[in-house]
Design an enzyme around this catalytic site. Structure first.
Site, mmCIF file in Angstrom:
data_model
loop_
_atom_site.group_PDB
_atom_site.id
_atom_site.type_symbol
_atom_site.label_atom_id
_atom_site.label_comp_id
_atom_site.label_asym_id
_atom_site.label_seq_id
_atom_site.Cartn_x
_atom_site.Cartn_y
_atom_site.Cartn_z
ATOM 1 N N LYS A 32 41.304 39.073 34.090
ATOM 2 C CA LYS A 32 42.108 39.269 35.307
ATOM 3 C C LYS A 32 41.353 38.712 36.526
ATOM 4 C CE LYS A 32 40.201 43.942 35.726
ATOM 5 N NZ LYS A 32 40.414 45.344 35.294
ATOM 6 N N TYR A 252 24.431 35.894 66.129
ATOM 7 C CA TYR A 252 25.321 36.741 66.926
ATOM 8 C C TYR A 252 24.673 38.093 67.230
ATOM 9 C CZ TYR A 252 29.344 33.665 66.095
ATOM 10 O OH TYR A 252 30.214 32.610 66.069
ATOM 11 N N MET A 300 30.668 33.340 59.745
ATOM 12 C CA MET A 300 31.751 32.906 58.853
ATOM 13 C C MET A 300 31.302 31.798 57.890
ATOM 14 S SD MET A 300 35.551 31.503 59.778
ATOM 15 C CE MET A 300 36.012 32.944 60.721
HETATM 16 C C1 LIG Z 1 39.457 45.786 34.484
HETATM 17 C C2 LIG Z 1 39.784 46.615 33.287
HETATM 18 C C3 LIG Z 1 38.988 46.546 32.129
HETATM 19 C C4 LIG Z 1 37.667 45.810 32.107
HETATM 20 O O1 LIG Z 1 36.713 46.633 32.708
HETATM 21 P P1 LIG Z 1 35.176 46.214 32.866
HETATM 22 O O2 LIG Z 1 34.541 47.408 33.477
HETATM 23 O O3 LIG Z 1 35.166 45.024 33.763
HETATM 24 O O4 LIG Z 1 34.652 45.900 31.517
HETATM 25 C C5 LIG Z 1 39.419 47.220 31.001
HETATM 26 N N1 LIG Z 1 40.551 47.952 31.016
HETATM 27 C C6 LIG Z 1 41.327 48.074 32.121
HETATM 28 C C7 LIG Z 1 42.544 48.918 32.077
HETATM 29 C C8 LIG Z 1 40.963 47.415 33.284
HETATM 30 O O5 LIG Z 1 41.709 47.552 34.389
#
Ligand SMILES: *Cc1c(COP(=O)(O)O)cnc(C)c1O
Length: 357
Positions: A32, A252, A300
């Site tokens: 993801k 800054y 930035m």
């Molecule tokens: C993101 C996620 C994972 C992976 O988790 P990690 O801690 O990155 O290994 C697994 N299951 C679900 C439901 C997630 O949202």
């Protein structure tokens, strides 16, 4: 002559194999958020070549983009189905992770309409209180087989609250709740552990683990040595080096004051690149194996380092992330976790992939 982000696909594949060896069941790859910012289009084929046959993304749009790159693999969407997306899920053969009776009804209706059996993963909430079936809805589901009519139940899954803290009693509690939730579905395959969950011992055994972060080099066992291979390196060339007097300030708000005559190196990396402003006066970079402190505010597009004690000159590169100072170290300085550091890695970096098969 720009900032370079090196991403080692061979290390990702090797990390996947190492995680796979931690348990008996199958091991998915969670890709993801563009594979935690590292590029799903490059990471997914590398995982497939390593033997990974199950993939998880968060959104349907991510699934549609990556699916052609992983033929034959199961591809599931963790955030489930929104009304209106059913036909696309079905047409593309993408598996929704369903977490409510309403979503389940949408998917059942699609199976009826398409006159074929559609795959589903059910997510039961065992303590996260974020997504997944609530206890009463799960009880309703367990008591009424018609609610899964036309659907092929591929897995039941749940997600751990505190897997990175092995001593947290929540781990055992969730394991027990999950076993009880699966009991009415005889013979169903179960998916339980994320990265850290794989290191919790036998309680985290299941048919399909879902690691993400550890694939990308984040330590799944905080407080203990990191068993994963580092995956990313980030370096940037020095644009200018200037010498300032004791008492002069840098950047800054004059947020850093030289205590001695100092040499200040400026890099073309800033918070627009995910090099968070909260790192001001906190992070380290490396030159020739020696740490040099970030001084002043991260702006930035620019960041300044005190290179008084090293021989760095314009055009030399400072390493912002390397094996000695990885994503977890940078996360500690930023008051966040390695996940967020990875996901924020800038789009302006020149991305160089190595270990391509
Ligand atoms: C993101 C996620 C994972 C992976 O988790 P990690 O801690 O990155 O290994 C697994 N299951 C679900 C439901 C997630 O949202």
């Amino acid at each position: 002559m720009t900032a370079v982000l090196d991403i080692d696909l061979g290390a990702i594949a090797s990390n996947w194999r190492f995680l796979s060896a931690q348990h008996k069941g199958a091991t998915a790859g969670v890709i993801k958020a563009d594979a935690y910012g590292l590029g799903a289009a490059q990471v997914a084929p590398a995982l497939l070549a390593a033997g990974c046959k199950h993939f998880f993304v968060a959104h349907l749009s991510e699934a549609v983009a990556v699916q052609p790159l992983i033929p034959g693999a199961m591809l599931a969407v963790l955030n489930g189905i929104l009304a209106g997306q059913e036909a696309e899920f079905a047409a593309q053969g993408i598996v929704p992770v369903v977490g409510s009776l309403a979503e389940l009804a949408l998917w059942r209706a699609q199976a009826r309409l398409a006159k074929r059996v559609l795959p589903v993963i059910l997510h039961v909430d065992t303590g996260m209180a974020r997504l997944g079936f609530s206890a009463p809805d799960w009880a309703a589901l367990a008591g009424d087989a018609s609610l899964l009519e036309g659907l092929n139940l591929r897995y039941v899954m749940t997600h751990l609250v505190s897997a990175d803290k092995p001593a947290d009693p929540m781990n055992a509690a969730q394991s027990m709740r999950f076993a009880a939730a699966c009991a009415p579905f005889e013979g169903v395959r179960r998916s339980f552990a994320n990265s850290s969950g794989l290191f919790l011992g036998a309680g985290a055994e299941s048919d399909l683990a879902r690691p993400g972060a550890a694939l990308y080099g984040v330590n799944p066992t905080p407080g203990q040595p990191n068993p994963m291979r580092p995956v990313v390196r980030l370096s940037a060339p020095i644009l200018q080096v200037r010498t300032i007097e004791a008492g002069e300030t840098v950047g800054y708000e004059g947020a850093w004051t030289a205590q001695r005559p100092s040499r200040i190196a400026t890099l073309g990396v800033g918070y627009a690149d995910g090099y968070h402003r909260v790192l001001s006066n906190k992070a380290l970079a490396y030159f020739d194996g020696k740490a040099v402190p970030l001084v002043g505010r991260v702006s930035m597009d620019l960041t300044t380092f005190d290179v008084t004690d090293v021989a760095a000159k314009p055009g030399d590169r400072l390493e912002l992330i390397n094996a000695a100072h990885g994503v977890d170290a940078l996360a500690l300085a930023a008051g966040t976790n390695g996940y967020e550091i990875l996901c924020s890695l800038g789009r302006r970096y020149h991305r160089h992939y190595s270990g391509v098969l």
